[in-house]
Design a protein around this motif. Structure first.
Motif, PDB file in Angstrom:
ATOM      1  N   ASP A  51       0.927  -1.039  -0.352  1.00  0.00           N
ATOM      2  CA  ASP A  51      -0.094  -0.048  -0.013  1.00  0.00           C
ATOM      3  C   ASP A  51       0.858   1.179   0.046  1.00  0.00           C
ATOM      4  O   ASP A  51       0.678   1.999   0.922  1.00  0.00           O
ATOM      5  CB  ASP A  51      -0.807  -0.050   1.384  1.00  0.00           C
ATOM      6  CG  ASP A  51      -2.300   0.925   0.952  1.00  0.00           C
ATOM      7  OD1 ASP A  51      -2.568   1.197  -0.291  1.00  0.00           O
ATOM      8  OD2 ASP A  51      -3.005   0.909   1.999  1.00  0.00           O
ATOM      9  N   ASN A  77      -0.193  -0.541  -4.971  1.00  0.00           N
ATOM     10  CA  ASN A  77      -1.130   0.300  -5.224  1.00  0.00           C
ATOM     11  C   ASN A  77      -0.532   1.486  -5.699  1.00  0.00           C
ATOM     12  O   ASN A  77       0.518   2.163  -5.311  1.00  0.00           O
ATOM     13  CB  ASN A  77      -1.757   0.556  -3.944  1.00  0.00           C
ATOM     14  CG  ASN A  77      -2.528  -0.766  -3.323  1.00  0.00           C
ATOM     15  OD1 ASN A  77      -3.073  -1.521  -4.335  1.00  0.00           O
ATOM     16  ND2 ASN A  77      -2.799  -0.716  -2.176  1.00  0.00           N
ATOM     17  N   ARG A  80      -2.893   5.174  -1.678  1.00  0.00           N
ATOM     18  CA  ARG A  80      -2.964   4.495  -0.552  1.00  0.00           C
ATOM     19  C   ARG A  80      -4.496   3.901  -0.380  1.00  0.00           C
ATOM     20  O   ARG A  80      -5.281   4.785  -0.741  1.00  0.00           O
ATOM     21  CB  ARG A  80      -2.968   5.178   0.839  1.00  0.00           C
ATOM     22  CG  ARG A  80      -1.442   5.619   1.216  1.00  0.00           C
ATOM     23  CD  ARG A  80      -0.698   4.135   1.905  1.00  0.00           C
ATOM     24  NE  ARG A  80      -1.366   3.748   2.808  1.00  0.00           N
ATOM     25  CZ  ARG A  80      -1.451   4.128   4.096  1.00  0.00           C
ATOM     26  NH1 ARG A  80      -0.711   5.330   4.305  1.00  0.00           N
ATOM     27  NH2 ARG A  80      -2.363   3.410   5.026  1.00  0.00           N
ATOM     28  N   ASN A  86      -7.068  -2.881   0.968  1.00  0.00           N
ATOM     29  CA  ASN A  86      -6.118  -3.644   0.572  1.00  0.00           C
ATOM     30  C   ASN A  86      -6.188  -4.984   0.856  1.00  0.00           C
ATOM     31  O   ASN A  86      -5.794  -5.847  -0.170  1.00  0.00           O
ATOM     32  CB  ASN A  86      -4.577  -3.059   1.358  1.00  0.00           C
ATOM     33  CG  ASN A  86      -3.596  -3.352   0.620  1.00  0.00           C
ATOM     34  OD1 ASN A  86      -3.506  -3.384  -0.769  1.00  0.00           O
ATOM     35  ND2 ASN A  86      -2.409  -3.450   0.978  1.00  0.00           N
TER      36      ASN A  86
END
Length: 282
Positions: A51, A77, A80, A86
């Motif tokens: 992330d 990613n 975020r 996630n």
């Protein structure tokens, strides 16, 4: 980055995948990854969603994946997403029968996958399994208390879960720690998308309890690290903490309980009828 899928499971065995999420976890990442490779029964797939780490985690993962023989998919990613989304993204990518949730900073005991998969293989009605854990500090020192002890798991709660009444227990408070848990992939048909107002492990657990069986195992399967940067973590309980937790159970209003039940119901594609006895009695 992905290597090909394979299964080392024998005929009639279930395949399993690991959904791991990372964010600035370089300090403990190597220990977690090493423990994955030391399993008595290896995972068939691993997917890792990062992330937007900026501490070297992503670079470490790229180096690590080049040297392992199990199928691993890495994804980073662009922006975020937060822990819940996630994990949602990570679980979506796996096509195995059973999915294990994995944090970035714990240590798996080598029997974890084998122990939990045997529960699923023994009963097709089991939708989710979770276990106890050994609590350790930042330096991997034993804190002398188990996860279930820290949560204040009562004999009444344990008995109700073991006899098939996990739903009413989990509606009142979450006892499922994702890092110790695994679930059948078919549960995702009901669970996706993960709602923002629920932690991913809490959401999966309560849906599993509403539609199938939840199994609780007293055997620890991980060393659950407690440190300053835990997203959730567990506080080792003091007497004051236990008293506060105890009285919160009695302050949970009937309306709050009903809201949780209805939140689950709206995600059901069929009216399974399991929730109705609870709705009638509140």
């Amino acid at each position: 980055m992905q290597s090909s899928f394979y299964s080392e499971a024998g005929e009639g065995s279930l395949t399993c995948g690991v959904a791991m999420c990372t964010y600035n976890g370089i300090q403990y990442l190597a220990q977690q990854l090493t423990s994955l490779l030391m399993q008595n029964r290896m995972p068939d797939q691993v997917t890792i969603f990062d992330d937007c780490s900026d501490d070297g985690t992503w670079e470490y993962l790229q180096t690590w994946v080049a040297g392992v023989s199990i199928p691993v998919a890495l994804h980073r990613n662009v922006t975020r997403q937060g822990v819940v989304k996630n994990f949602e993204s990570a679980t979506r990518t796996l096509n195995t029968d059973v999915i294990f949730l994995c944090d970035q900073d714990d240590v798996w005991l080598d029997s974890k996958i084998d122990l939990i998969l045997k529960v699923f293989e023994s009963d097709p009605n089991v939708f989710l399994v979770h276990t106890d854990a050994q609590l350790i500090d930042e330096g991997a020192n034993d804190l002398g208390v188990s996860l279930f002890n820290a949560l204040g798991l009562t004999q009444s709660e344990r008995r109700r879960i073991q006899t098939g009444d996990a739903f009413s227990v989990l509606c009142r408070r979450n006892l499922v720690t994702g890092a110790t848990a695994a679930f059948r992939r078919e549960l995702l048909h009901l669970a996706l998308p993960f709602p923002n107002c629920w932690l991913h492990d809490e959401w999966l657990a309560i849906l599993a309890a509403a539609t199938g069986r939840v199994v609780i195992l007293d055997a620890p399967t991980i060393q659950y690290r407690q440190h300053a940067r835990n997203v959730v973590g567990v506080a080792v309980p003091s007497f004051k903490h236990n008293m506060q937790r105890f009285f919160r159970l009695f302050r949970l209003s009937p309306g709050d309980f009903q809201t949780k039940v209805l939140s689950v119901r709206q995600y059901c594609w069929n009216d399974c009828g399991y929730c109705l006895p609870y709705l009638r009695n509140i």
